[in-house]
Structures are given as structure tokens and as C-alpha cells.
Design a protein around this motif. Structure first.
Motif, PDB file in Angstrom:
ATOM      1  N   HIS B 254       0.802  -1.212   0.000  1.00 13.37           N
ATOM      2  CA  HIS B 254       0.000   0.000   0.000  1.00 13.37           C
ATOM      3  C   HIS B 254       0.843   1.273   0.000  1.00 13.37           C
ATOM      4  O   HIS B 254       0.587   2.154  -0.818  1.00 13.37           O
ATOM      5  CB  HIS B 254      -1.092   0.032   1.061  1.00 13.37           C
ATOM      6  CG  HIS B 254      -2.049   1.124   0.708  1.00 13.37           C
ATOM      7  ND1 HIS B 254      -3.101   0.951  -0.159  1.00 13.37           N
ATOM      8  CD2 HIS B 254      -2.004   2.441   0.969  1.00 13.37           C
ATOM      9  CE1 HIS B 254      -3.679   2.097  -0.378  1.00 13.37           C
ATOM     10  NE2 HIS B 254      -3.039   3.024   0.294  1.00 13.37           N
ATOM     11  N   HIS B 303      -6.920  -3.599   3.573  1.00 15.91           N
ATOM     12  CA  HIS B 303      -8.061  -3.486   2.648  1.00 15.91           C
ATOM     13  C   HIS B 303      -7.828  -4.329   1.393  1.00 15.91           C
ATOM     14  O   HIS B 303      -8.751  -4.521   0.617  1.00 15.91           O
ATOM     15  CB  HIS B 303      -8.401  -2.023   2.311  1.00 15.91           C
ATOM     16  CG  HIS B 303      -7.323  -1.272   1.590  1.00 15.91           C
ATOM     17  ND1 HIS B 303      -7.191   0.089   1.692  1.00 15.91           N
ATOM     18  CD2 HIS B 303      -6.342  -1.665   0.761  1.00 15.91           C
ATOM     19  CE1 HIS B 303      -6.171   0.483   0.952  1.00 15.91           C
ATOM     20  NE2 HIS B 303      -5.641  -0.564   0.380  1.00 15.91           N
ATOM     21  N   HIS B 304      -6.616  -4.825   1.226  1.00 19.91           N
ATOM     22  CA  HIS B 304      -6.380  -5.772   0.132  1.00 19.91           C
ATOM     23  C   HIS B 304      -6.744  -7.188   0.552  1.00 19.91           C
ATOM     24  O   HIS B 304      -6.641  -8.111  -0.239  1.00 19.91           O
ATOM     25  CB  HIS B 304      -4.911  -5.729  -0.294  1.00 19.91           C
ATOM     26  CG  HIS B 304      -4.497  -4.399  -0.823  1.00 19.91           C
ATOM     27  ND1 HIS B 304      -4.602  -4.056  -2.147  1.00 19.91           N
ATOM     28  CD2 HIS B 304      -4.010  -3.301  -0.203  1.00 19.91           C
ATOM     29  CE1 HIS B 304      -4.184  -2.821  -2.321  1.00 19.91           C
ATOM     30  NE2 HIS B 304      -3.818  -2.332  -1.151  1.00 19.91           N
TER      31      HIS B 304
HETATM   32 CU   LIG Z   1      -4.026  -0.385  -0.757  1.00 23.26          CU
END
Ligand SMILES: [Cu+2]
Lengths: 247, 619
Positions: B254, B303-304
Motif C-alpha cells: 500500500h 483493505h487488500h
Molecule cells: Cu491499498
């Protein structure tokens, strides 16, 4: 004069926006990066702690007294490094040589302990006193979880059970994570020792190590102290918590 | 100093031709090398995408085999991220940053050359895998355990892991260099809050690189140790948890997203004020939101992983942080719009691309907020909806901004303007092509088309939008072709640019185009934000008119050096050996490469920046 020129010459008198030397700032940035490197390795170790399917486990192989000695030696080497830097700034090149040599020697002592420890773990033997186990109920409670899995080997007529069950990087998750983490720390110490020995060597060449170029030593010291601090974390998290998980 | 016993090749004092490029340590030349190399690699990544779009244009095709298809999407993403967008950003860092902060070079010029050559080594190694037994095939995220040797024999994954390590060394070296350069080498008077936005975003990006890359380094080390030495990091049978890889990868991954987008935001924050003829609206707020994005980029990685079963608490926390990170991004968008508001907007090509960036990035941001909700993401995970999103933020975002930057700084790099009419054609082809190609992917994704499938059945009802998307890819390719033609032609016969073709605001426009080797005859003094603009408007004499005074012969620049190049060649050889480390040949080749690198780093550290006597080698 171009900044870069001053930087590569290691002159402490260059003008920078912050007053901090280029190379020193570079070292701090590198150490920040290295923190994330060791942080990830330690995190991997912690996440996998207690997940190994087969032994040996930490309490089977670790010898806290031995590792405490090598930890103490490494800590003392940091003090010796401080003395080397102070001696150089005092202008005592002889004092510098003595202390930098002793720092390097203590670093090598630590590495020797590590080599001994690794071989010792790889040749780990499960040793059971079957007579004691048969006669004394409480003796079984003294055994580690891994040793208990061998109690059935103490059949009639066997007084002593001995079998080699070494710990290697392939044995289990503990071996994999332990050797990788401490191996990379050892590699850092090795690099540090080479650096210290180079400084010692160049202190014998003309103008190689002088009070005016003490930054060269300052950077090595910064690195050395960092590697020591990382070891304190490893010793606490891996060794102490590994043997006394309750604390 | 020390006498080196090795007979050294004579150090190039004033090399010419190819040798000048091979030994250069001038940040401007290195910037151009980065730009050209990364653009070529970007095109190879584009070709990989075109193959996939041909395959998917119609249902049930067999244009490429499923195995090759896996390699195509893995290589396309790895190429675009690590060999395209990142080094294209590095091209601008190199060329622009020293000029913007009023410096003569970066803090460590030879380390800078080493970064470039090492990047090239990593790129060569990765691309070689196509010809040496097959490219990597496990996706750019390389989830465990499909990357393990049980499921993935062959050397594709080895090439992938080893080349990413080499690229990591290049990125880290560059990031260290730019942190020191920006923190330490600003011209007198340029306080942090007077720095141009692009410099600011480069600084934040460099910090992200320095902190994020070690995490992927460790993850890749674990993967390599599993593959090379039979360790257990990701072997499920030994009790390993494959989510460890996902966590490590996305803790890097991220921040990596922001490594790709923050430089783009910096470029756009330079271009929009220049072509609106207004200072950037809310400069401190834009800086602050950039820094906040840099911090918060560390709090959203899971969030992945909304669908791997981390539990409702973790999913809720990461959903909230992900929604929160949209706020500083939104703030920036309002600031760009606020800058254009009431400005006298000049719609030249750089500005067109910058506005295109803002428009497309808003779309990508909105679909991003859609899958920040864990429940909604469960429907979108692994569908073409995600593919649409990442192409809106990485193509619509990063690439549009990089194109804007290329049109903007091209005259500074070459001394010639890029053609405006072709530029407009370029913009509209790319803009239309990208929307035609990527917008339908939203529909396909919501219709349930999974990512990474090699083919699909006509009965699924995905025929139309796949065909449209493939047609869009062709339009997009035509747009990139126009970029190439325009660049090549303009470099040779473009209109002469002069020092300041855009009425620029920052220091790079105060010196001739292309800049002299030493950049600034006299280091300028800075009295506020938009230093050059102030100087032009208020006539504060801070920079002597170029060529008017000073004696450039007194400026001692560091001399070119062979060692960075040789050290990188050593790394290339060593890394190649490492791929085959199961064989003796591999070990020997690896050792030779490593030794080469060690020797050249040693020689490099004893090589003075300047030879005291012209041309004297090794003293
Ligand atoms: Cu991300």
C-alpha cells in the motif's frame, strides 16, 4: 565548491541546510530502513512462535547462560567503541587503535559464540535418564514438551536414551525463522567487524584516520551501536521469551 | 590516501560519446537515462497488455495459451509498476530536484549513477526470464504458496524474486540520496515551507521507499530461502500461514501505491499553478495532506485482504482508515480546482494532461472509496472492477501526470519545445483510449467477470464490453505512438524553448535550457515560495543572469567514474547466478558477480571525487 565534493571527502566543514553532514544523514536514513528490515524478520519470528509441528523447540536448544555471556560481550564492545571514538577526538591515535581493536575482537568473540551455538543446535541430542524417569514420577514433569514425546522410548532394559535431533533451518518453523533472523544479525556484525578492522588498518596509513576525519569513525560507531541495540531486542524477544514464555 | 594495487583503467576526465553516458554522474544525464530506459520498458509492458486485450477481445479465443496468459499479466503489472511508473518518477526526481532546490547535483552523485545502472540490471534480469525458460506467472503480488517450488517449479518465480531484490537496491539507494539531497542541499533561504510541491512530494516518497522496501525485501528473502534452501516460511505442512506473505506484501504494497501516486501529485501541483498563472491555492494544506497521506498509507494495508477472513473488527478498522485516507486526497483535488478557479488558464499540452489527471483520478478515487467498504468489496474482490480502479489511479493518475511532466520539462531537458498540435492529438488519443479501454471494465467487474481469466464463454454476456475495451487499447496504443513520434521529432527540430518557456515559478526556469553542467553559476538565494516568479515580478535580484558574471571554470564538479557501472554489472551477474544457485555453475557465477561488486565498491570508496592532477589514475 560543489557540495558533493565536500561530502565524498568526508570533510566536516561543509555547509548544509541542516548543519548535519551528508554522510551522517545518509547513515541515519539507512538505519531507519534497517529497522524496518529487522522489524519484519522479528515480526515473522513472533507470528510463527509456537506454530512448529515438530521439535526441537526453543526451550530444548537455548542456553540462556551462554547467550547471556555473548550478549554481555557485545554490549561491552559498544562501550569500547565509544572509548575508541573519544580517544581519536582526544588526538590519541594509539588509544584509538587499542580500543578499535578490542571492539573488533569482542565482535569476533560474539560471532564465535554464534557459530558455536549454531553447530550446537544443529547437533542437538535428546537425552533421557530412563532410570530416573521410571523411579521418579516428578521427573517427567521436568522434561520439555519435546522430550516428553520420547518417554515411550524408555522401554524395559533401556537405562539411557540418546538420539540426535538437530535443529536446522529446514527442521521446523522455529528453525527457519530463528536461523534467518539471527543469521542476518550475524551478517550485520560481520560487516561491522570488517569495517572496524579496515579503520584499524587505515590508522596505520598516513592521514588514514585522523581527528579531523573522525566522522569516518563516528559513522562506524553509529552502525555498531545500532547492531547492538538490535541484538538486545533479539535476545529479549527470541531467547528470553522463548525460554520463559510466561514473562 | 591509499594506493590501490589493482591496475585501474584510466579514469575518464572528459569522456565523449557513449563513454560519457556510461560514466556520467551528472544528475541531468542520469535523469534522461532513467526517462528513456523507463519509457522503453513502459512500452514493453504496454505490448504485454495488448497481447492480453487481443486474447480477450472475443470469447473463447486461443491467441495465447493459458500459461502464457499468466505470464503476461504478471509481467505487465510488474513491468508497469517497477520498470515503468517508478523509474519514470525517478527520471523527474533526478532531472528536476537539484534544479528546483538550487543545487549543483545530488548529495552522492556516484551513488546516483549506481542507482540507475542497478535499476537497469534488475530490468534486464526480469525481462530475460521471457527467453530463459518462462516468465513469472503468479501475479505481481506473488501470493504464497503458489510461488513455492512445489506448485511453481521452473525459474520464472526465481527471476521475479531476484530481480525485484535488485530493483529494491536501486530504489533504496536513490531514496537515501534524495532524502539527503532535499534535506541538506537546499539553496539559502529555501526553508521547508518554501520548497516547491514536487520537491515536497519527492521527499515524502523517498521516506516511504526507505521504510517500505525493507519489508518486501524480507518477504522476498523468505520466499527465496524457501525455494533455494527448502526452508518453511510458506510451507503449509510445517504449520506456516500463507497470510504472512499477504501481510508483508501489502504492508509494502500500500505505501507503494503512494510511491506511485505522490510524485504524480507533485508534478500536477507544479503545472496547474504555472498554467493558471496563480500561486497554488492553499500551499501549506497541500503539503500537509501529502504528508498525512504518507503517514496514513501505513494503516490501510489490510483493505487488500478483506475477503481472507481477518474478522469483522479488523475489517471494520481497515475500512474506516481507508475511507479516512480519501480525505487528504480529496483536499488536494479541491486545492487544484481552487488554483484553476479564476485563473487565466492556458490550455497547453502539459495543462491538458494535468487536468486529465485530476478528472481521471477523481473517478479512480471514487471507485476506490467504493471498495473501501468491506462488505461491498466482497462483491468486487478479484473482479474486473478492481482492474478498472487501478487503471484509473495508475494510468489516469500516475501516467497522465508523468505525461504532463514530460511535456512540461522536455524543453528544460532538451532546449526545444514539444510540438503543440501533436501534443493535443496525443492527449486526446490517450484520454479517449484510456476511457474506452478501462471504463467498460467497471461494467464487466460488476457483471462478475473475474480478473486473470484467460478466456470466457459467450454465454456470460461479457462479449460487448470486452470488445470495446480491446478497441480502446488500440486507440491508447496509437496515442503512445504519437508521444514517441512527437518526442523524437521535437528533440531534433522542435521550436527553441529558451530558459523560461512557460513563465515558470520555480528555480529550474531561471537557468538556460538545457542547463549547463554546473546548473547554477551562483547558488541563488530564496526569499519565498515560487522563488523565480517572485524574482521576475518584484525584481529582487537573487540570481545573476546566466552567463553575465562568474567564472564557470572555478566550479569543480565531481568527475565521471567507472565504478558505479561496474558495481551494477557485478550485481547483474551475481543475481543471475543466484537464480541458478542450486547448481555449481550458478554458485560460481554468483560468486564472481558478488566479488566484482565488492571490489568496485571498495575501489569506488577510495576513488577521490576529483583527481588532483588531470587524468592521473589511481593515486
Ligand atoms: Cu491499498
Amino acid at each position: 565548491m560543489a557540495h558533493a565534493e565536500a561530502a565524498a571527502h568526508g570533510g566536516e566543514h561543509e555547509e548544509t541546510s541542516t548543519g548535519l553532514n551528508h554522510r551522517k544523514l545518509l547513515m541515519w536514513a539507512f538505519l531507519g530502513s534497517d529497522c524496518m528490515f529487522f522489524g519484519s524478520l522479528i515480526a515473522t519470528y513472533v507470528v510463527y512462535f509456537g506454530r512448529s509441528k515438530v521439535g526441537p523447540f526453543p526451550e530444548d536448544v537455548f542456553s540462556i547462560p551462554t547467550t547471556s555471556v555473548s550478549t554481555f560481550v557485545l554490549l561491552m564492545s559498544s562501550m569500547s567503541m565509544v572509548l575508541a571514538y573519544a580517544a581519536l577526538n582526544r588526538g590519541s591515535i594509539k588509544g584509538f587503535r587499542i580500543w578499535i581493536a578490542s571492539t573488533a575482537i569482542m565482535g569476533m568473540t560474539f560471532l564465535a559464540f554464534q557459530v558455536f551455538e549454531f553447530t550446537d543446535f544443529a547437533n542437538h541430542e535428546v537425552h533421557l535418564d530412563c532410570v530416573e524417569i521410571r523411579t521418579n514420577e516428578a521427573a517427567i514433569e521436568e522434561l520439555t514438551d519435546y522430550e516428553k514425546t520420547f518417554v515411550d522410548e524408555c522401554v524395559e532394559g533401556v537405562d539411557e536414551f540418546e538420539e540426535q535431533h538437530g535443529l536446522t533451518p529446514r527442521t521446523n518453523l522455529f528453525g527457519t525463522t530463528f536461523f534467518t533472523l539471527t543469521g542476518f544479525h550475524g551478517a550485520h556484525v560481520t560487516l561491522g567487524v570488517i569495517w572496524l578492522l579496515s579503520l584499524l588498518f587505515f590508522s596505520f596509513t598516513r592521514g588514514g584516520v585522523t581527528p579531523a576525519r573522525s566522522l569516518d569513525v563516528d559513522l562506524a560507531a553509529l552502525y555498531w551501536h545500532f547492531v547492538d541495540v538490535v541484538w538486545i531486542v533479539i535476545f529479549t524477544v527470541v531467547y528470553l521469551f522463548g525460554v520463559f514464555p510466561g514473562i | 590516501m591509499t594506493t590501490l594495487a589493482i591496475p585501474l583503467p584510466k579514469r575518464p576526465a572528459h569522456p565523449t560519446g557513449v563513454l560519457a553516458w556510461l560514466t556520467t554522474i551528472d544528475h541531468k544525464k542520469i535523469g534522461i537515462l532513467y526517462g528513456v530506459t523507463a519509457f522503453v520498458l513502459f512500452i514493453t509492458g504496454g505490448l504485454e497488455a495488448l497481447y492480453m486485450r487481443f486474447q480477450l477481445a472475443q470469447p473463447g479465443q486461443d491467441f495465447v495459451s493459458p500459461e502464457v496468459f499468466n505470464q503476461l499479466f504478471t509481467m505487465h503489472a510488474t513491468t508497469m509498476i517497477f520498470l515503468g511508473v517508478m523509474p519514470l518518477g525517478a527520471a523527474f526526481f533526478n532531472f528536476v530536484i537539484p534544479l528546483q532546490i538550487g543545487a549543483r547535483d545530488v548529495a552522492f552523485p556516484r551513488l546516483n549513477a549506481f542507482s540507475y545502472w542497478t535499476f537497469l540490471a534488475g530490468a534486464i534480469l526480469l525481462k530475460l526470464s521471457w527467453f530463459l525458460g518462462g516468465a513469472p506467472n503468479a501475479g505481481w503480488f506473488g501470493y504464497a504458496p503458489i510461488t513455492g517450488s512445489d506448485f511453481n517449479p521452473g525459474h520464472g518465480i526465481d527471476y521475479w524474486a531476484v530481480s525485484l531484490q535488485v530493483l529494491g537496491i536501486a530504489s533504496l539507494a536513490a531514496a537515501f540520496n534524495f532524502i539527503v539531497t532535499i534535506v541538506n542541499m537546499r539553496a539559502p533561504g529555501m526553508s521547508l515551507m518554501r520548497m516547491p510541491l514536487f520537491t515536497w512530494m519527492t521527499l515524502v516518497t523517498s521516506f516511504l521507499l526507505v521504510l517500505a522496501f525493507p519489508v518486501i525485501t524480507v518477504a522476498l528473502i523468505e520466499l527465496m530461502f524457501d525455494r533455494f534452501f527448502g526452508m518453511n516460511f510458506f510451507s503449509i505442512g510445517a504449520g506456516a500461514n500463507p497470510l504472512l506473505w499477504q501481510h508483508l506484501f501489502w504492508i509494502f504494497g500500500h505505501p507503494e501505491v503512494y510511491i506511485l501516486i505522490l510524485p504524480a501529485m507533485g508534478i500536477v501541483s507544479e503545472i496547474i499553478p504555472t498554467f493558471s498563472r496563480k500561486p497554488l491555492f492553499g500551499y501549506p494544506v497541500v503539503v500537509l495532506s501529502g504528508v498525512i497521506i504518507g503517514f496514513m498509507g501505513w494503516m490501510v494495508w489490510s483493505h487488500h485482504m478483506f475477503t481472507v477472513g481477518l474478522g469483522p473488527v479488523a475489517n471494520s478498522v481497515f475500512a474506516l482508515t481507508t475511507m479516512a485516507i480519501a480525505v487528504p486526497t480529496g483536499v488536494k483535488i479541491f486545492n487544484w480546482i481552487g488554483t484553476m478557479w479564476n485563473g487565466s488558464i492556458d490550455l497547453r499540452t502539459p495543462m491538458l494532461f494535468a487536468i486529465g489527471f485530476v478528472f481521471l483520478f477523481i473517478i479512480g478515487g471514487l471507485s476506490g472509496v467504493m471498495h473501501s467498504s468491506a462488505a461491498s468489496d466482497a462483491q468486487q474482490q478479484d473482479t474486473y472492477f478492481i482492474v478498472a480502479h487501478i487503471h484509473y489511479v495508475l494510468f489516469g493518475g500516475s501516467i497522465m501526470a508523468i505525461a504532463a511532466g514530460a511535456y512540461y520539462w522536455f524543453p528544460k531537458m532538451t532546449g526545444r519545445l514539444m510540438d503543440e498540435r501533436m501534443g493535443k492529438l496525443n492527449f486526446w488519443l490517450v484520454f479517449m483510449g484510456m476511457n474506452i479501454s478501462f471504463f467498460p471494465m467497471h461494467f464487466l467487474g460488476l457483471d462478475g467477470m473475474p480478473r486473470r481469466i484467460h478466456s470466457y464463454d459467450s454465454a456470460m454476456g461479457w462479449d460487448l464490453w470486452n470488445l470495446v475495451s480491446s478497441a480502446g487499447a488500440v486507440v491508447l496504443a496509437a496515442g503512445i505512438l504519437v508521444t514517441i513520434i512527437n518526442m523524437v521529432r521535437s528533440a531534433k527540430q522542435g521550436e527553441k524553448a529558451g530558459a523560461d518557456p512557460w513563465d515558470g515559478r520555480t528555480l529550474e526556469w531561471s537557468i538556460p535550457s538545457p542547463p549547463p553542467e554546473y546548473n547554477f553559476e551562483q547558488i541563488p538565494t530564496v526569499h519565498g515560495k515560487d522563488a523565480f516568479w517572485m524574482q521576475k515580478r518584484q525584481r529582487v535580484s537573487t540570481v545573476p543572469v546566466a552567463g553575465a558574471s562568474g567564472d564557470s571554470h572555478d566550479i569543480h564538479l565531481p568527475q565521471p567514474s567507472y565504478w558505479p557501472l561496474i558495481a551494477s554489472i557485478g550485481l547483474l551477474i551475481g543475481a543471475y547466478g543466484l537464480v541458478y544457485s542450486a547448481t555449481w555453475t550458478g554458485i560460481i557465477v554468483g560468486a564472481v558477480g558478488l566479488a566484482t561488486t565488492v571490489v568496485s565498491v571498495y575501489a569506488w570508496s577510495f576513488e577521490p571525487v576529483n583527481e588532483p592532477v588531470e587524468g592521473a589514475a589511481g593515486h
